[in-house]
Design a protein around this motif. Structure first.
Motif, short mmCIF file in Angstrom:
data_model
loop_
_atom_site.label_atom_id
_atom_site.label_comp_id
_atom_site.label_asym_id
_atom_site.label_seq_id
_atom_site.Cartn_x
_atom_site.Cartn_y
_atom_site.Cartn_z
N PRO A 396 -36.16 -88.00 22.78
CA PRO A 396 -35.29 -88.86 23.26
C PRO A 396 -33.88 -88.11 23.18
CG PRO A 396 -36.82 -90.16 22.04
CD PRO A 396 -36.89 -88.55 21.56
N CYS A 397 -33.38 -87.85 22.22
CA CYS A 397 -31.91 -87.47 22.13
C CYS A 397 -31.47 -86.39 22.93
CB CYS A 397 -31.65 -87.19 20.70
SG CYS A 397 -29.83 -86.68 20.17
N PRO A 398 -32.25 -85.17 22.94
CA PRO A 398 -31.72 -84.00 23.91
C PRO A 398 -31.97 -84.49 25.34
CG PRO A 398 -33.61 -83.17 22.63
CD PRO A 398 -33.32 -84.66 22.38
N TYR A 399 -32.88 -85.16 25.96
CA TYR A 399 -33.04 -85.64 27.17
C TYR A 399 -32.05 -86.51 27.62
CZ TYR A 399 -37.12 -82.33 27.72
OH TYR A 399 -38.04 -81.13 27.73
N LEU A 400 -31.98 -87.72 26.94
CA LEU A 400 -31.06 -88.67 27.25
C LEU A 400 -29.72 -87.91 27.12
CD1 LEU A 400 -32.87 -91.63 25.31
CD2 LEU A 400 -32.20 -91.56 27.99
N SER A 401 -29.36 -87.15 26.19
CA SER A 401 -27.97 -86.75 25.82
C SER A 401 -27.69 -85.97 27.20
CB SER A 401 -27.86 -85.89 24.74
OG SER A 401 -27.95 -86.75 23.57
N ALA A 402 -28.49 -85.14 27.68
CA ALA A 402 -28.41 -84.36 28.75
C ALA A 402 -28.11 -85.08 30.10
CB ALA A 402 -29.21 -83.06 28.92
N TYR A 403 -29.17 -86.17 30.27
CA TYR A 403 -29.35 -86.45 31.77
C TYR A 403 -29.00 -87.90 31.78
CZ TYR A 403 -31.79 -81.92 31.94
OH TYR A 403 -32.01 -80.51 31.87
N TYR A 404 -28.84 -88.67 30.79
CA TYR A 404 -28.53 -90.01 30.86
C TYR A 404 -27.05 -90.18 31.15
CZ TYR A 404 -27.95 -95.04 30.36
OH TYR A 404 -27.86 -96.54 30.32
N VAL A 405 -26.71 -90.45 32.38
CA VAL A 405 -25.49 -90.53 32.62
C VAL A 405 -24.61 -92.03 32.33
CG1 VAL A 405 -23.73 -90.40 34.74
CG2 VAL A 405 -25.70 -88.95 34.86
N VAL A 406 -23.65 -91.76 31.25
CA VAL A 406 -22.89 -92.90 30.84
C VAL A 406 -22.00 -93.46 32.10
CG1 VAL A 406 -21.43 -93.79 29.11
CG2 VAL A 406 -23.54 -92.44 28.58
N ARG A 407 -22.26 -94.74 32.26
CA ARG A 407 -21.46 -95.28 33.42
C ARG A 407 -20.17 -96.10 32.97
NH1 ARG A 407 -26.34 -97.46 36.14
NH2 ARG A 407 -27.21 -97.33 34.09
N GLY A 408 -19.14 -95.36 32.66
CA GLY A 408 -17.91 -96.08 32.06
C GLY A 408 -17.68 -95.53 30.53
N ALA A 409 -16.67 -95.62 30.22
CA ALA A 409 -16.27 -94.97 28.74
C ALA A 409 -16.39 -96.40 27.58
CB ALA A 409 -14.70 -94.83 28.70
N GLY A 410 -16.52 -95.71 26.59
CA GLY A 410 -16.73 -96.56 25.16
C GLY A 410 -18.12 -96.26 24.78
N ARG A 411 -18.41 -97.10 23.62
CA ARG A 411 -19.93 -96.90 23.19
C ARG A 411 -20.92 -97.60 24.01
NH1 ARG A 411 -20.14 -93.71 19.25
NH2 ARG A 411 -18.92 -94.90 17.62
N ARG A 412 -21.84 -96.80 24.72
CA ARG A 412 -22.94 -97.18 25.42
C ARG A 412 -24.21 -96.40 25.09
NH1 ARG A 412 -18.41 -98.39 28.68
NH2 ARG A 412 -19.10 -99.90 30.48
N TYR A 413 -23.83 -95.26 24.53
CA TYR A 413 -25.13 -94.67 24.02
C TYR A 413 -24.89 -93.86 22.60
CZ TYR A 413 -27.90 -90.44 23.88
OH TYR A 413 -29.02 -89.30 23.60
N PHE A 414 -25.73 -93.82 21.71
CA PHE A 414 -25.55 -93.17 20.44
C PHE A 414 -26.79 -92.61 19.76
CE2 PHE A 414 -26.34 -96.48 17.16
CZ PHE A 414 -26.41 -97.52 17.99
N SER A 415 -26.83 -91.76 19.06
CA SER A 415 -27.84 -91.02 18.09
C SER A 415 -27.49 -91.07 16.75
CB SER A 415 -28.25 -89.99 18.99
OG SER A 415 -29.46 -89.59 18.52
N ASN A 416 -28.29 -90.63 15.74
CA ASN A 416 -27.89 -90.44 14.59
C ASN A 416 -27.45 -88.67 14.33
OD1 ASN A 416 -30.57 -90.34 15.00
ND2 ASN A 416 -31.07 -90.51 12.80
N ARG A 417 -26.55 -88.48 14.82
CA ARG A 417 -26.33 -87.16 14.69
C ARG A 417 -26.01 -86.31 13.41
NH1 ARG A 417 -29.50 -84.79 17.02
NH2 ARG A 417 -28.27 -82.82 16.87
N ALA A 418 -25.71 -87.06 12.65
CA ALA A 418 -25.32 -86.25 11.08
C ALA A 418 -26.48 -85.81 10.64
CB ALA A 418 -24.74 -87.24 9.96
N HIS A 419 -27.58 -86.60 10.30
CA HIS A 419 -28.73 -86.02 9.85
C HIS A 419 -29.80 -85.85 10.51
CE1 HIS A 419 -26.88 -86.60 5.38
NE2 HIS A 419 -26.28 -85.54 6.17
#
Ligand code: TPP
Length: 557
Positions: A396-419
């Motif tokens: 999910p993370c690499p594919y959605l990060s690469a190709y899911y286009v966030v429409r609008g600014a602000g929090r609409r997509y996130f993943s747990n990227r620290a660990h």
């Protein structure tokens, strides 16, 4: 003097800081706290979870979306060790989460008491600030300090251990007060030094190809409008990290998309490599974003680094101008200091077209098992622009990060990227839903993740939450198998597991579910699931990562 019990004072202190929702799980040492929550007219909602790890992930998702401190709680011993993974993810991702673990009585310490644990030492390296209460009189100032620590400077997590007897002892009511502005972040913005603003502006004026690389700090600071204004003035492309998605509307001509080794592509890398000036904003320039500090190549481009944490600029790159301060204030100050210039953005446009041409060819495939690109494309078509998508590691993370286009600014997509721990998205999506119940929330997870979070489906059903869970089902720890393929001569070892019908499992919890193996059915099933007012799950039989074309340019550890 009018007094409250310690437990009552805790409830009042949370309320006074504007807390509306608490995620947690009961225990012996928490009985006074639960009794205070039951008796007092505080108006806060308590969400009972099935595991403290998920209580912390819910608080994290809630904090990311609401802009407020997320609060979770659990009992002593196992309650503390189980809450820990969520707390450390929040802290390292700069998300203000307060965890309270109740504890054995102060009077029972050092007597081999059941669940006794050194919570102070355990939580110290994992949090921005932590405390163990020894006496009830310290409750008000300890909570004030925790909220201040979480929402000033670099936001982060805090932990408070609350012993059983401290919950029963008295607190002077007149000491129970708070500054409610400390309940949201950033509660105190710090401005950057004007001298450094002028130095940075000089570099910006002379740069031929400046590029912004934005981390999570832009959205945390609410600096999206200031970023857009400055980038437009400079005609500078804006790339982001995964956590930085939402810094800019990704449909905009300046948007490059996600860069790095988890969600970046050869095309986004080409745009970074063409820059003669990189402006990192609220970004730690870590291993993933920079593909192990190779893109941008050290010394090739000049660097301006904006961060609220003075330890960040200069940690990974030789910085020409460090700007220490809140992203919103720093970007606004830079905007004031520069005048508009028009620059050629054709490289960004060409590379974006190239990237999405390759994606769309794969997304159109009717192959079974279903290609990950198809899942992303169908989600993109089915979700409206205000939906929130939470992605787990794995596919999910690499594919959605690469190709899911966030429409609008602000929090609409996130993943747990620290660990990047598996099993985050389901619980985090529950927290996100409580923060923004008016929009659709979707969690996308691998089947490895599903196995680590499935218990919280009961929470979603009990609370009738209209969240859609999508499982990328491939019976393998695919990301690791892909690593064994590319880096270790296809010597596959201990990465495959059995096939599970996740739709049937979810159905047993009471979740409306579908298992889809025919790509042509995916759109109609997703539509039905997303339109439902109850929890739904779509189990997608997917092509495993080691057989797919990965968006990442390289597998790097
Ligand atoms: C708690 C935890 N343990 C191990 C890992 C290492 N890890 C990273 S990706 C991955 C595989 C993910 O498998 P799955 O969820 O099935 O998704 P897939 O890669 O197959 O799409 C593993 C084991 C991790 N990220 N988190």
């Amino acid at each position: 003097m009018t007094t409250l019990t310690g437990a009552e004072a805790v409830v009042e202190m949370l309320k006074a800081h504007g807390v509306e929702t608490i995620f947690g799980l009961c225990g012996d040492t928490s009985l006074p706290l639960y009794d205070a929550l039951a008796r007092l007219p505080h108006g806060m909602k308590h969400v009972l979870t099935r595991d403290e790890r998920h209580a912390a992930y819910m608080a994290d998702g809630y904090a990311r979306v609401s802009g407020k401190v997320g609060v979770c709680e659990g009992p002593s011993g196992g309650g503390a060790t189980y809450i820990l993974p969520g707390l450390v993810e929040a802290n390292e991702s700069s998300i203000p989460v307060l965890a309270i673990n109740t504890d054995i009585s102060v009077s029972s310490r050092n007597k081999f008491t059941l669940t006794e644990l050194d919570q102070k030492s355990l939580m110290r390296p994992l949090t921005k600030w932590n405390a163990v209460l020894d006496r009830s009189a310290d409750i008000p100032r300890t909570f004030r300090r925790a909220f201040e620590e979480m929402t000033t400077g670099r936001p982060g997590a805090a932990h408070i251990a609350l012993p059983f007897d401290v919950q029963n002892d008295p607190v002077d009511r007149s000491d129970v007060w708070a500054d409610p502005t400390l309940g949201s972040y950033p509660s105190r913005r710090t401005a950057c030094d004007p001298l450094f603003v002028e130095l940075a502006a000089k570099l910006l004026r002379s740069a031929k190809n400046p590029i912004f690389i934005c981390g999570g700090g832009v959205v945390l600071s609410g600096a999206e409008a200031e970023l857009a204004e400055l980038a437009e003035k400079l005609s500078a492309p804006v790339a982001t990290t995964i956590s930085g998605k939402g810094s800019i509307d990704e449909r905009c001509a300046l948007s490059v998309g996600v860069v790095g080794s988890n969600g970046g592509t050869a095309e986004t890398r080409a745009v970074v490599d063409a820059a003669d000036l990189v402006i990192f904003v609220g970004c730690r320039a870590g291993s993933v974003t920079t593909e192990r500090w190779r893109h941008p190549a050290p010394g090739k481009a000049k660097i301006i680094h904006i961060d609220v944490d003075p330890a960040v600029p200069g940690a990974n790159y030789k910085v020409d101008v460090p700007l220490v301060g809140d992203a919103k204030l720093c970007l606004a100050a830079l905007s004031e200091a520069v005048t508009g210039v028009a620059k050629d953005l054709s490289l960004v446009e060409e590379q974006k077209q190239k990237k999405f041409r390759a994606f769309e060819a794969l997304a159109a495939s009717n192959d079974s098992p279903i290609k990950p690109e198809r899942v992303v494309a169908e989600l993109q078509k089915s979700l409206d622009k205000d939906s929130i998508v939470v992605a787990d590691p794995g596919t999910p993370c690499p594919y959605l990060s690469a190709y899911y286009v966030v429409r609008g600014a602000g929090r609409r997509y996130f993943s747990n990227r620290a660990h990047g721990a598996l099993g985050y998205a389901l619980a985090a999506s529950i927290g996100a839903h409580f923060a923004r119940p008016q929009v659709k929330t979707v969690a996308v997870m691998g089947d490895g993740s599903f196995g680590m979070c499935v218990g919280e489906l009961e929470t979603a059903v009990r609370l009738k939450l209209p969240i859609t869970f999508v499982v990328i089902s491939n019976a393998v720890y695919g990301w690791i198998k892909a690593g064994q393929k590319t880096g270790y001569g296809q010597r596959y070892f201990s990465v495959d597991f059995g096939v599970t019908d996740h739709a049937k499992v979810a159905e047993a919890f009471g979740v409306r579910s579908w298992r889809v193996s025919d790509p042509s059915k995916l759109q109609s099933v997703l539509k039905e699931a997303l339109n439902s007012k109850e929890p739904t799950l779509v189990d997608v039989v997917c092509q495993p990562l080691h057989e797919a074309k990965a968006p990442v340019s390289e597998w790097v550890a």
